[in-house]
Design a protein around this motif. Structure first.
Motif, PDB file in Angstrom:
ATOM      1  N   LYS A   9       0.797  -0.998  -0.055  1.00  0.00           N
ATOM      2  CA  LYS A   9       0.089  -0.059   0.014  1.00  0.00           C
ATOM      3  C   LYS A   9       0.747   1.235  -0.001  1.00  0.00           C
ATOM      4  N   ARG A  11       1.705   5.034   0.660  1.00  0.00           N
ATOM      5  CA  ARG A  11       1.510   5.971   1.705  1.00  0.00           C
ATOM      6  C   ARG A  11       1.647   7.401   1.412  1.00  0.00           C
ATOM      7  N   MET A  36       1.367   7.676   8.620  1.00  0.00           N
ATOM      8  CA  MET A  36       1.204   6.084   9.350  1.00  0.00           C
ATOM      9  C   MET A  36       0.019   5.678   8.755  1.00  0.00           C
ATOM     10  N   LEU A  37      -1.095   6.593   8.634  1.00  0.00           N
ATOM     11  CA  LEU A  37      -2.388   6.074   8.038  1.00  0.00           C
ATOM     12  C   LEU A  37      -2.806   7.134   6.789  1.00  0.00           C
ATOM     13  N   ASN A  38      -3.167   6.451   5.957  1.00  0.00           N
ATOM     14  CA  ASN A  38      -3.534   7.614   4.765  1.00  0.00           C
ATOM     15  C   ASN A  38      -4.938   8.153   4.960  1.00  0.00           C
ATOM     16  N   ASP A  80      -0.458   8.596  15.578  1.00  0.00           N
ATOM     17  CA  ASP A  80      -0.545   7.526  16.499  1.00  0.00           C
ATOM     18  C   ASP A  80       0.659   7.066  17.380  1.00  0.00           C
ATOM     19  N   VAL A  85      -1.104   0.830  15.881  1.00  0.00           N
ATOM     20  CA  VAL A  85      -0.919   0.845  14.592  1.00  0.00           C
ATOM     21  C   VAL A  85       0.404   0.511  14.163  1.00  0.00           C
ATOM     22  N   ASP A  86       1.587   1.050  14.801  1.00  0.00           N
ATOM     23  CA  ASP A  86       2.995   0.648  14.536  1.00  0.00           C
ATOM     24  C   ASP A  86       3.689   0.730  15.846  1.00  0.00           C
ATOM     25  N   ARG A 146      -2.453  10.526  20.695  1.00  0.00           N
ATOM     26  CA  ARG A 146      -3.100  10.249  19.248  1.00  0.00           C
ATOM     27  C   ARG A 146      -3.399  11.853  18.722  1.00  0.00           C
ATOM     28  N   LYS A 148      -5.098  14.453  15.439  1.00  0.00           N
ATOM     29  CA  LYS A 148      -5.391  14.834  13.993  1.00  0.00           C
ATOM     30  C   LYS A 148      -4.658  16.186  13.405  1.00  0.00           C
TER      31      LYS A 148
END
Length: 226
Positions: A9, A11, A36-38, A80, A85-86, A146, A148
């Motif tokens: 995937k 990123r 880390m997350l799309n 995160d 997640v990682d 975490r 955003k």
């Protein structure tokens, strides 16, 4: 049993760029930030500004064109530090520090660095206009776990590139090629320049964001090499 393959995937990646004296945008080697997350989505804004020449005492407005603003591009990134997640992910505060370093102020250019946003086939070069951080999860000590991060950019184009784009139909600059079925921008650059790496510059001059989804019959301008 048939053999199966999985594709890694891709990123979203942010890379700082510098503008050379001749107006060429070049990637800064050794620095990048891979999310880390799309993002779940992204937003692209196009806007036109008008002047309202309404005279005093008149109710009707007389809008006159003023300027087309550079396109905007924005999205949210989740950072995160819980290890879910990682497990090897650094603390959120360190991730934010690394992210801010991508947009660091350039003493040489006297402004923040230009950023290259690359996600799959989507590419965008812009200047960061805003970065807001919303902390959503914490340790008992108050340390963030975490966050955003909302990033907003305005498209960047050097004066040289603006001039080339504005004059791409001029006889002395024109190298126009019609896209054929099966063509991609990297493939066309390989065919024309013998180097597929020029696709980012060609995409910028032709205002292309998805460089692998170009319809056959589209006419693209390929600038002369330096």
């Amino acid at each position: 049993m048939p053999e199966t393959t999985t594709r890694k995937k891709e990123r979203l990646k942010l890379t700082p760029c510098k503008v050379s004296k001749d107006g060429t945008v070049e990637v800064v080697d050794g620095k990048s930030f891979e999310v880390m997350l799309n993002p779940l989505n992204y937003k692209r804004d196009d806007s036109i500004c008008y002047k309202d020449d309404e005279a005093q005492g008149q109710s009707a407005s007389n809008l006159k064109f003023n300027v087309v603003k550079p396109p905007g591009f924005s999205f949210d990134v989740i950072l995160d530090g819980t290890g879910v997640v990682d497990q090897s992910a650094p603390e959120v505060k360190d991730q934010i520090r690394k992210l801010k370093d991508i947009f660091a102020y350039s003493g040489e250019e006297l402004r923040p660095l230009v950023t290259k946003v690359l996600w799959g086939t989507t590419i965008f070069f812009g200047c960061l206009t805003s970065m807001s951080v919303d902390y959503t999860l914490f340790k008992p000590s108050g340390e963030p776990l975490r966050a955003k991060v909302t990033l907003a950019f305005t498209e960047f184009m050097s004066q040289k590139e603006e001039s080339l784009r504005a004059n791409r139909k001029s006889a002395d600059l024109t190298h126009v090629v019609e896209v054929r079925a099966g063509d991609t921008l990297p493939l066309m650059c390989k065919r024309i320049y013998k180097d597929s790496g020029y696709y980012t510059q060609v995409a910028r001059l032709n205002n292309i964001t998805n460089f692998r989804d170009i319809k056959p019959g589209t006419r693209l301008f390929f600038p002369p090499l330096r």
